[in-house]
Design an enzyme around this catalytic site. Structure first.
Site, PDB file in Angstrom:
ATOM      1  N   SER A 128       0.767  -1.081   0.010  1.00 11.49           N
ATOM      2  CA  SER A 128      -0.244   0.060  -0.055  1.00 11.49           C
ATOM      3  C   SER A 128       0.845   1.370   0.098  1.00 11.49           C
ATOM      4  O   SER A 128       1.810   1.220   0.575  1.00 11.49           O
ATOM      5  CB  SER A 128      -0.914  -0.079   1.072  1.00 11.49           C
ATOM      6  OG  SER A 128      -1.449   1.169   1.568  1.00 11.49           O
ATOM      7  N   TYR A 153      -1.980  -0.794  11.216  1.00  8.66           N
ATOM      8  CA  TYR A 153      -2.377  -1.357   9.874  1.00  8.66           C
ATOM      9  C   TYR A 153      -1.095  -1.155   8.971  1.00  8.66           C
ATOM     10  O   TYR A 153      -0.459  -2.088   8.232  1.00  8.66           O
ATOM     11  CB  TYR A 153      -3.541  -0.981   8.937  1.00  8.66           C
ATOM     12  CG  TYR A 153      -3.600  -1.176   7.617  1.00  8.66           C
ATOM     13  CD1 TYR A 153      -3.990  -2.350   6.979  1.00  8.66           C
ATOM     14  CD2 TYR A 153      -3.229  -0.118   6.710  1.00  8.66           C
ATOM     15  CE1 TYR A 153      -4.233  -2.816   5.829  1.00  8.66           C
ATOM     16  CE2 TYR A 153      -3.487  -0.489   5.374  1.00  8.66           C
ATOM     17  CZ  TYR A 153      -3.763  -1.411   4.971  1.00  8.66           C
ATOM     18  OH  TYR A 153      -3.963  -2.003   3.609  1.00  8.66           O
ATOM     19  N   LYS A 157       2.132  -3.491   6.852  1.00  9.98           N
ATOM     20  CA  LYS A 157       2.365  -3.620   5.276  1.00  9.98           C
ATOM     21  C   LYS A 157       3.934  -3.443   5.264  1.00  9.98           C
ATOM     22  O   LYS A 157       4.714  -3.983   4.294  1.00  9.98           O
ATOM     23  CB  LYS A 157       1.586  -2.515   4.721  1.00  9.98           C
ATOM     24  CG  LYS A 157       0.127  -2.718   4.377  1.00  9.98           C
ATOM     25  CD  LYS A 157      -0.103  -4.009   3.623  1.00  9.98           C
ATOM     26  CE  LYS A 157      -1.474  -4.337   3.359  1.00  9.98           C
ATOM     27  NZ  LYS A 157      -1.936  -5.525   2.764  1.00  9.98           N
TER      28      LYS A 157
HETATM   29  P1  NAD Z   1     -11.135  -6.937   1.389  1.00 12.59           P
HETATM   30  O1  NAD Z   1     -11.397  -6.672   2.851  1.00 12.59           O
HETATM   31  O2  NAD Z   1     -12.388  -6.706   0.474  1.00 12.59           O
HETATM   32  O3  NAD Z   1     -10.403  -8.223   1.147  1.00 12.59           O
HETATM   33  C1  NAD Z   1      -9.492  -9.041   1.817  1.00 12.59           C
HETATM   34  C2  NAD Z   1     -10.014 -10.494   1.861  1.00 12.59           C
HETATM   35  O4  NAD Z   1      -9.297 -11.167   2.922  1.00 12.59           O
HETATM   36  C3  NAD Z   1     -11.399 -10.550   2.670  1.00 12.59           C
HETATM   37  O5  NAD Z   1     -12.310 -11.267   1.917  1.00 12.59           O
HETATM   38  C4  NAD Z   1     -11.245 -11.290   3.983  1.00 12.59           C
HETATM   39  O6  NAD Z   1     -12.222 -11.713   4.544  1.00 12.59           O
HETATM   40  C5  NAD Z   1      -9.919 -11.996   3.811  1.00 12.59           C
HETATM   41  N1  NAD Z   1      -9.042 -12.275   4.991  1.00 12.59           N
HETATM   42  C6  NAD Z   1      -8.546 -11.420   5.862  1.00 12.59           C
HETATM   43  N2  NAD Z   1      -7.932 -11.881   6.856  1.00 12.59           N
HETATM   44  C7  NAD Z   1      -7.812 -13.211   6.450  1.00 12.59           C
HETATM   45  C8  NAD Z   1      -7.257 -14.431   7.030  1.00 12.59           C
HETATM   46  N3  NAD Z   1      -6.630 -14.453   8.257  1.00 12.59           N
HETATM   47  N4  NAD Z   1      -7.470 -15.792   6.274  1.00 12.59           N
HETATM   48  C9  NAD Z   1      -8.064 -15.652   4.999  1.00 12.59           C
HETATM   49  N5  NAD Z   1      -8.792 -14.402   4.738  1.00 12.59           N
HETATM   50  C10 NAD Z   1      -8.644 -13.534   5.354  1.00 12.59           C
HETATM   51  O7  NAD Z   1      -9.688  -5.780   1.037  1.00 12.59           O
HETATM   52  P2  NAD Z   1      -9.348  -5.407  -0.098  1.00 12.59           P
HETATM   53  O8  NAD Z   1      -9.673  -3.963  -0.371  1.00 12.59           O
HETATM   54  O9  NAD Z   1      -9.678  -6.230  -1.448  1.00 12.59           O
HETATM   55  O10 NAD Z   1      -7.632  -5.394   0.090  1.00 12.59           O
HETATM   56  C11 NAD Z   1      -7.036  -6.638  -0.454  1.00 12.59           C
HETATM   57  C12 NAD Z   1      -5.605  -6.319   0.009  1.00 12.59           C
HETATM   58  O11 NAD Z   1      -5.140  -4.971  -0.630  1.00 12.59           O
HETATM   59  C13 NAD Z   1      -5.535  -6.151   1.409  1.00 12.59           C
HETATM   60  O12 NAD Z   1      -4.352  -6.871   1.750  1.00 12.59           O
HETATM   61  C14 NAD Z   1      -5.305  -4.833   1.782  1.00 12.59           C
HETATM   62  O13 NAD Z   1      -4.448  -4.229   2.804  1.00 12.59           O
HETATM   63  C15 NAD Z   1      -4.622  -4.221   0.501  1.00 12.59           C
HETATM   64  N6  NAD Z   1      -4.778  -2.812   0.151  1.00 12.59           N
HETATM   65  C16 NAD Z   1      -6.164  -2.370  -0.074  1.00 12.59           C
HETATM   66  C17 NAD Z   1      -6.473  -1.030  -0.455  1.00 12.59           C
HETATM   67  C18 NAD Z   1      -7.726  -0.545  -0.414  1.00 12.59           C
HETATM   68  O14 NAD Z   1      -7.984   0.749  -0.399  1.00 12.59           O
HETATM   69  N7  NAD Z   1      -8.659  -1.425  -0.541  1.00 12.59           N
HETATM   70  C19 NAD Z   1      -5.171  -0.136  -0.798  1.00 12.59           C
HETATM   71  C20 NAD Z   1      -3.970  -0.663  -0.564  1.00 12.59           C
HETATM   72  C21 NAD Z   1      -3.743  -2.142  -0.128  1.00 12.59           C
HETATM   73  C1  WQD Z   2      -9.457   9.600   1.075  1.00 14.70           C
HETATM   74  C2  WQD Z   2      -9.595  11.174   1.326  1.00 14.70           C
HETATM   75  C3  WQD Z   2      -9.715  11.723   3.691  1.00 14.70           C
HETATM   76  C4  WQD Z   2     -13.601   9.813   3.984  1.00 14.70           C
HETATM   77  C5  WQD Z   2      -6.971   4.698   2.868  1.00 14.70           C
HETATM   78  C6  WQD Z   2      -5.812   3.843   3.810  1.00 14.70           C
HETATM   79  C7  WQD Z   2      -4.411   3.660   2.839  1.00 14.70           C
HETATM   80  C8  WQD Z   2      -5.048   2.799   1.770  1.00 14.70           C
HETATM   81  C9  WQD Z   2      -6.262   3.386   1.119  1.00 14.70           C
HETATM   82  C10 WQD Z   2      -5.004   0.283   2.567  1.00 14.70           C
HETATM   83  C11 WQD Z   2      -8.872  11.551   2.611  1.00 14.70           C
HETATM   84  C12 WQD Z   2     -11.224  11.886   2.743  1.00 14.70           C
HETATM   85  C13 WQD Z   2     -12.547  10.382   3.466  1.00 14.70           C
HETATM   86  C14 WQD Z   2     -14.796  10.660   4.308  1.00 14.70           C
HETATM   87  C15 WQD Z   2     -13.337  12.371   3.673  1.00 14.70           C
HETATM   88  N1  WQD Z   2      -5.661   1.455   2.160  1.00 14.70           N
HETATM   89  N2  WQD Z   2     -12.451  11.546   3.356  1.00 14.70           N
HETATM   90  N3  WQD Z   2     -14.491  11.869   4.036  1.00 14.70           N
HETATM   91  O1  WQD Z   2      -7.036   7.732   3.942  1.00 14.70           O
HETATM   92  O2  WQD Z   2      -6.246   7.729   1.465  1.00 14.70           O
HETATM   93  O3  WQD Z   2      -6.155   5.633   2.511  1.00 14.70           O
HETATM   94  O4  WQD Z   2      -7.358   3.635   1.861  1.00 14.70           O
HETATM   95  O5  WQD Z   2      -3.844   0.218   2.318  1.00 14.70           O
HETATM   96  O6  WQD Z   2      -3.641   2.988   3.842  1.00 14.70           O
HETATM   97  O7  WQD Z   2      -5.328   4.926   4.863  1.00 14.70           O
HETATM   98  O8  WQD Z   2      -8.513   6.828   1.821  1.00 14.70           O
HETATM   99  O9  WQD Z   2     -10.672   6.863   1.057  1.00 14.70           O
HETATM  100  O10 WQD Z   2     -10.302   7.001   3.739  1.00 14.70           O
HETATM  101  O11 WQD Z   2      -9.795   8.743   1.987  1.00 14.70           O
HETATM  102  O12 WQD Z   2     -13.393  13.605   3.539  1.00 14.70           O
HETATM  103  O13 WQD Z   2     -16.041  10.148   4.839  1.00 14.70           O
HETATM  104  O14 WQD Z   2     -11.034  11.551   1.447  1.00 14.70           O
HETATM  105  O15 WQD Z   2      -9.735  12.691   4.799  1.00 14.70           O
HETATM  106  O16 WQD Z   2      -8.150  12.844   2.204  1.00 14.70           O
HETATM  107  P1  WQD Z   2      -7.035   7.142   2.636  1.00 14.70           P
HETATM  108  P2  WQD Z   2      -9.666   7.281   2.260  1.00 14.70           P
END
Ligand code: NAD
Ligand code: WQD
Length: 345
Positions: A128, A153, A157
């Site tokens: 991330s 969190y 990562k």
């Molecule tokens: P998500 O929660 O929709 O998907 C993650 C899945 O992992 C879920 O279905 C959950 O049930 C499963 N899971 C969690 N812990 C588990 C375990 N111990 N064993 C088996 N299954 C498990 O999340 P997502 O948005 O699809 O994110 C996927 C990956 O990408 C994650 O690693 C997240 O940290 C990373 N990521 C997400 C974002 C984002 O904004 N969505 C941004 C950067 C990184």
């Molecule tokens: C985006 C912008 C908020 C909600 C998060 C995790 C990051 C990554 C992606 C996993 C920010 C603003 C939000 C609301 C708002 N995930 N906001 N009102 O914080 O950039 O990143 O998701 O790895 O680790 O921290 O994403 O969508 O929460 O926020 O004004 O109700 O929207 O302040 O500026 P963020 P976000």
């Protein structure tokens, strides 16, 4: 050539489900492990509706090593793994750090141990942009120093990337870590999308839920940042573009095109948009006037972050194709589909 089997952990989740479609489109066979901690098994039927192919599914918690190793005994010939499974709610990780360290670290350690034991040499890992914190230079490139993360969190990562780097030095395992910026949007069919449990933390689900009437109003966290309109800047990226980058990464590993045992790539568009610009774009594509209110800053938010995408473009051969309008209109269609089908989230 025989069909290549890929294990997708977290495959019923948001990014995992979109990636499975792209893998199936390229002829890969997919087997899912998910604990359903943050997703629903019905996603598998939706995947089948889109691709015509049903992935195998195992309801396993990766922290349960015995069940994971039983799985590896049963499912032979896995060629590579994409590891999405993790908990991802930043605020929850601050309130319950042990849950996050236990789940995200133990699942990774068990998975890598299993891959080593069962001789699976390739892994694509979900990292991330959170690992960068507030970068000193923008756009931020993969070589930028990693700052202290704002949350447990974020620490999971950074720690995971360190563990994987060390593993690749010591074991015959090759890893590509993909650092996603802000994934949003949904599949064009509106059959899969982001399905937050409870009140969403992220901006776009909050926008679409407010627009559809589930939430009263959207709170904009701060308009006093040093940005063009005072609200924070993010690099939003379509989930299908992210999904495609995983297929390219898997092919890079399977075809032995990787240059190092541990590689890392940013996945973003390279362009930042403010929160207020995102709201305006949403209003344009949905033709819905959004009720929102400016409130104070949210603790832990960085002011602005967007990706340097040169390495992903030139070395991985991947480039984001979809713009913010497409991201927000697909997210909106997904939200409308949930409403039409009375699926309440
Ligand atoms: P998500 O929660 O929709 O998907 C993650 C899945 O992992 C879920 O279905 C959950 O049930 C499963 N899971 C969690 N812990 C588990 C375990 N111990 N064993 C088996 N299954 C498990 O999340 P997502 O948005 O699809 O994110 C996927 C990956 O990408 C994650 O690693 C997240 O940290 C990373 N990521 C997400 C974002 C984002 O904004 N969505 C941004 C950067 C990184
Ligand atoms: C985006 C912008 C908020 C909600 C998060 C995790 C990051 C990554 C992606 C996993 C920010 C603003 C939000 C609301 C708002 N995930 N906001 N009102 O914080 O950039 O990143 O998701 O790895 O680790 O921290 O994403 O969508 O929460 O926020 O004004 O109700 O929207 O302040 O500026 P963020 P976000």
């Amino acid at each position: 050539m025989s069909i290549q089997k890929i294990l997708v952990t977290g495959g019923t989740g948001y990014i995992g489900s979109h990636t499975i479609i792209e893998l199936q489109n390229k002829g890969f066979e997919v087997v899912i492990i998910d604990s359903l901690r943050n997703s629903y098994q019905q996603v598998i039927q939706q995947i089948e509706k889109i691709s015509g192919k049903k992935p195998s599914f195992y309801n396993i918690d990766l922290c349960d090593k015995a069940s994971l190793f039983n799985f590896f005994e049963k499912e032979k010939n896995i060629e590579a793994v994409i590891h999405f499974a993790a908990l991802k709610a930043v605020g929850e990780s601050v309130e319950n750090p042990l849950l996050y360290y236990n789940n995200n670290m133990l699942s990774l350690l068990n998975l890598v141990e299993g891959m080593s034991k069962y001789q699976i040499p390739y892994l694509v890992f979900s990292s991330s942009c959170t690992v960068y914190g507030q970068p000193d230079m923008l756009p931020v490139s993969e070589t930028a120093p990693l700052k202290k993360p704002e949350s447990p969190y974020g620490h999971t990562k950074q720690m995971a990337e360190q563990i994987l780097t060390d593993v690749t030095h010591a074991m015959p395992i090759n890893v590509i870590s993909l650092r996603y910026f802000n994934p949003i949007g949904a599949h064009d069919t509106a059959l899969i999308g982001e399905y937050p449990m409870g009140v969403p933390n992220n901006l776009v689900p909050m926008i679409t839920q407010t627009a559809v009437g589930i939430r009263e109003k959207l709170l904009v966290y701060g308009n006093d940042y040093n940005t063009k309109d005072g609200s924070c800047v993010r690099d939003y990226i379509h989930v299908v573009d992210i999904a495609k980058a995983h297929v390219i990464s898997i092919e890079r590993l399977l075809n032995k095109k990787h240059k190092k045992a541990y590689e890392v790539f940013n996945l973003g568009t390279g362009t930042g948009f403010t929160v207020l610009e995102t709201i305006q774009t949403f209003e344009k594509v949905s033709q819905v006037k959004l009720t929102y209110e400016i409130t104070g800053r949210r603790s832990g938010d960085v002011e602005k972050v967007y990706a340097d995408t040169k390495l992903a473009n030139e070395e991985l051969g991947w480039k984001a194709e979809r713009d913010l309008e497409n991201m927000l209109s697909t997210a909106w269609q997904w939200q409308l589909q949930l409403k039409e089908n009375n699926i309440l989230i």
